[in-house]
Write an enzyme that holds these catalytic residues in place. Structure first.
Site, mmCIF file in Angstrom:
data_model
loop_
_atom_site.group_PDB
_atom_site.id
_atom_site.type_symbol
_atom_site.label_atom_id
_atom_site.label_comp_id
_atom_site.label_asym_id
_atom_site.label_seq_id
_atom_site.Cartn_x
_atom_site.Cartn_y
_atom_site.Cartn_z
ATOM 1 C CG HIS A 202 -2.098 -0.974 1.016
ATOM 2 N ND1 HIS A 202 -2.011 -2.296 1.416
ATOM 3 C CD2 HIS A 202 -3.332 -0.817 0.472
ATOM 4 C CE1 HIS A 202 -3.159 -2.908 1.128
ATOM 5 N NE2 HIS A 202 -3.967 -2.029 0.556
ATOM 6 C CG HIS A 357 -4.903 2.262 2.465
ATOM 7 N ND1 HIS A 357 -4.275 1.177 3.041
ATOM 8 C CD2 HIS A 357 -6.159 1.857 2.175
ATOM 9 C CE1 HIS A 357 -5.105 0.150 3.061
ATOM 10 N NE2 HIS A 357 -6.266 0.538 2.556
#
Length: 586
Positions: A202, A357
């Site tokens: 991520h 994120h």
């Protein structure tokens, strides 16, 4: 003496040499006459020779068997320098992702990226100055105008442009919903959740998304914002994402959770009646537990996941909570599959995904900055050389490795400094213990199920007495080994949203404790994600650190602890194979 000798080729060699001969749905086993054991793991996820308990066959035997055909033994000077990092996927073999719901059935989603004849290896560019990702609730109008313009331009790119908004959103879909198999293992899904790949994947994903935005507005210094959900001033969905006229808006969100509603980081699918004061205390205590008490790499980053391993060996702390509850809190329950944020295949279609994120990514350097010699990254090449494919700001297909993103500064960015109030919000026992000695399971009420027979199906509250192999450990022993509670072989349908809570030595007959109480040990959470082969259950484990918790409860001298499991979401959909206490050293 018999033992196993195992070798592997680099991931690139696997892609070019192994695939044509190993594109079959059966294991290839090689048995050497000489055996040298390299499998002692002792619970240490940082041991690069340890093997996953989920393996259906030894991947190193597979790699050696294939390598022997191609002379793999000549490619390494040290036969014990074994490495099996997850390789970047083969885009030629990408298939439609699978999305399933028990009520709505299964759909196939095309989210494979465009193919490219050339792959370049990642080298971070030289930056003239550091970019600082701002807290979303603190940005000014000038920044907002620039950000919205960049996303507008990304959405305006042709559909087949790999930098376009939907193509970028589909990157997450492909890696999360079974579009890729592991290179060389066509019956094993490549999955970037539930393991040590979660944080680095991520981080790189956000990095390339950010670079594309900067290129589109001709601003190499542009940095994306983060949703500061770990502090009270950032609990509400950032206002910049809630303007229906803005390109940052997504209509597929829970309408009951729009600003100024404050997020519940322990969200289990139902809005609890709780005061603002108690919600803040709960959120802060939860953040303390998930960052401060998880002191080793495998506890924080996730369990080891190597080539040939079954996916989902175990989540790290932040991936489990609050990452998953935030997804669920934003996702729209009116949609068939809880789109957008409520399902992995569609999550990145909501621009707030990237802000969410970014804050997850922010937790990684914060964790490493806290006191404790074990707050460090893994050092095994099985992790460092795991690789992924992304398209960069120039539409080049780039292969990036975990080792490329261990520090944000070489990537040219850091995070705006904001307060961390949760560092001072340590959970406290609900009440002082009445006396020392182990908790008695026999004192529970008639409504409580006492079970030491496994597997356990979580269709109601369950209490289990778990023996402790060690007790009254010295401070040096505690620093050397973390005592952990391990829930093994957690099995559930991949398409079922699940949450259950875990408590230690909770008084029977009381209202279940909350994250602000020491008795609350943690939770298990799952967001729907279906692999293409279908029918296979998610089989994973949950590891909870309890050294500090036992100190707080004055239970270090106890022979056993009583573990209480409370299903909160997906009742009756989860079974647990075993529960035990282990000691990990990393």
């Amino acid at each position: 003496m018999a033992s196993n000798v195992t070798l592997s080729l680099p991931s690139s060699a696997i892609q070019t040499s192994f695939l044509p001969r190993f594109n079959k749905k059966r294991p290839f086993n090689f048995v050497s006459n000489k055996v040298v054991s390299c499998r002692a793991s002792n619970g240490n996820q940082n041991n690069e020779h340890s093997s996953s308990p989920n393996n259906r066959f030894d991947r190193r035997d597979v790699l050696l068997g294939l390598g022997s055909v191609y002379g793999a033994s000549n490619l390494v000077s040290d036969p014990f320098a074994l490495a099996a990092p997850i390789a970047a996927p083969d885009l030629d073999l990408c298939q439609k992702a699978t999305v399933t719901s028990k009520t709505a059935g299964t759909i196939k989603v095309a989210c494979c990226p465009p193919k490219s004849a050339k792959i370049i290896d990642f080298k971070p560019p030289k930056f003239s100055k550091m970019r600082y990702r701002p807290a979303a609730q603190l940005v000014d109008q000038e920044y907002l105008d620039k950000f919205t313009k960049a996303v507008e331009l990304m959405k305006a790119l042709p559909e087949d442009d790999p930098r376009s908004f939907m193509q970028q959103a589909d990157v997450h879909c492909a890696y999360c919903n079974g579009a890729y198999d592991q290179v060389g293992f066509t019956d094993l899904e490549l999955q970037i959740h539930f393991s040590w790949l979660f944080f680095p994947f991520h981080r790189l994903y956000l990095y390339f998304w950010e670079r594309i935005l900067g290129k589109l507005i001709d601003d190499p210094d542009f940095a994306i914002p983060f949703w500061n959900w770990d502090t009270p001033s950032g609990y509400a969905l950032p206002a910049i994402y809630n303007d229906p006229k803005s390109t940052l808006y997504d209509e597929k969100r829970n309408v009951n959770h729009l600003p100024p509603v404050l997020i519940d980081l322990d969200y289990a699918g139902v809005d609890e009646e709780i005061s603002k004061r108690d919600l803040i205390k709960s959120n802060l205590s939860l953040m303390y537990r998930q960052v401060v008490t998880y002191k080793t790499p495998s506890l924080f980053l996730g369990a080891a996941y190597r080539a040939g391993d079954a996916p989902a060996p175990g989540m790290g702390s932040i991936e489990n909570v609050p990452h998953t509850p935030v997804h669920r809190w934003v996702g729209d329950p009116r949609q068939t599959y809880n789109e957008d944020m409520g399902n992995f295949y569609s999550a990145a279609r909501d621009p707030v995904f990237f802000a969410h994120h970014a804050n997850v990514d922010r937790m990684w350097p914060i964790w490493k900055s806290l006191p404790g010699k074990k707050r460090r990254d893994f050092t095994t090449t099985d992790w460092l050389d795991a690789s992924f494919l992304f398209y960069d700001e120039n539409a080049n297909l780039v292969r990036a490795k975990v080792r490329d993103c261990l520090d944000t500064r070489p990537l040219g960015y850091e995070y705006q400094k904001v307060d961390l109030p949760w560092l001072k919000t340590k959970p406290a026992p609900r009440r002082p213990r009445k006396g020392k000695g182990q908790a008695k399971a026999a004192e529970t009420s008639k409504t409580t199920v006492i079970s030491n027979t496994f597997p356990i199906v979580l269709d109601k509250l369950v209490r289990i007495e778990v023996p402790r192999p060690k007790k009254s450990r010295t401070q040096l022993e505690k620093e050397d080994e973390e005592e952990v509670l391990v829930l093994q072989n957690i099995q559930l349908d991949r398409n079922v949203p699940v949450k259950f809570d875990v408590y230690i030595n909770e008084e029977d007959g009381e209202t279940p404790t909350e994250p602000a109480d020491s008795e609350f040990a943690g939770s298990f959470t799952n967001l729907p994600r279906t692999q293409h082969s279908g029918g296979k259950k998610l089989d994973t484990k949950l590891t909870l650190p309890i050294s500090e918790l036992l100190e707080d409860l004055d239970a270090e001298g106890d022979d056993s602890i009583v573990v209480t499991l409370v299903p909160k979401l997906g009742k009756g959909q989860v079974s647990i194979g075993n529960i035990k206490i282990e000691y990990i050293r990393e």
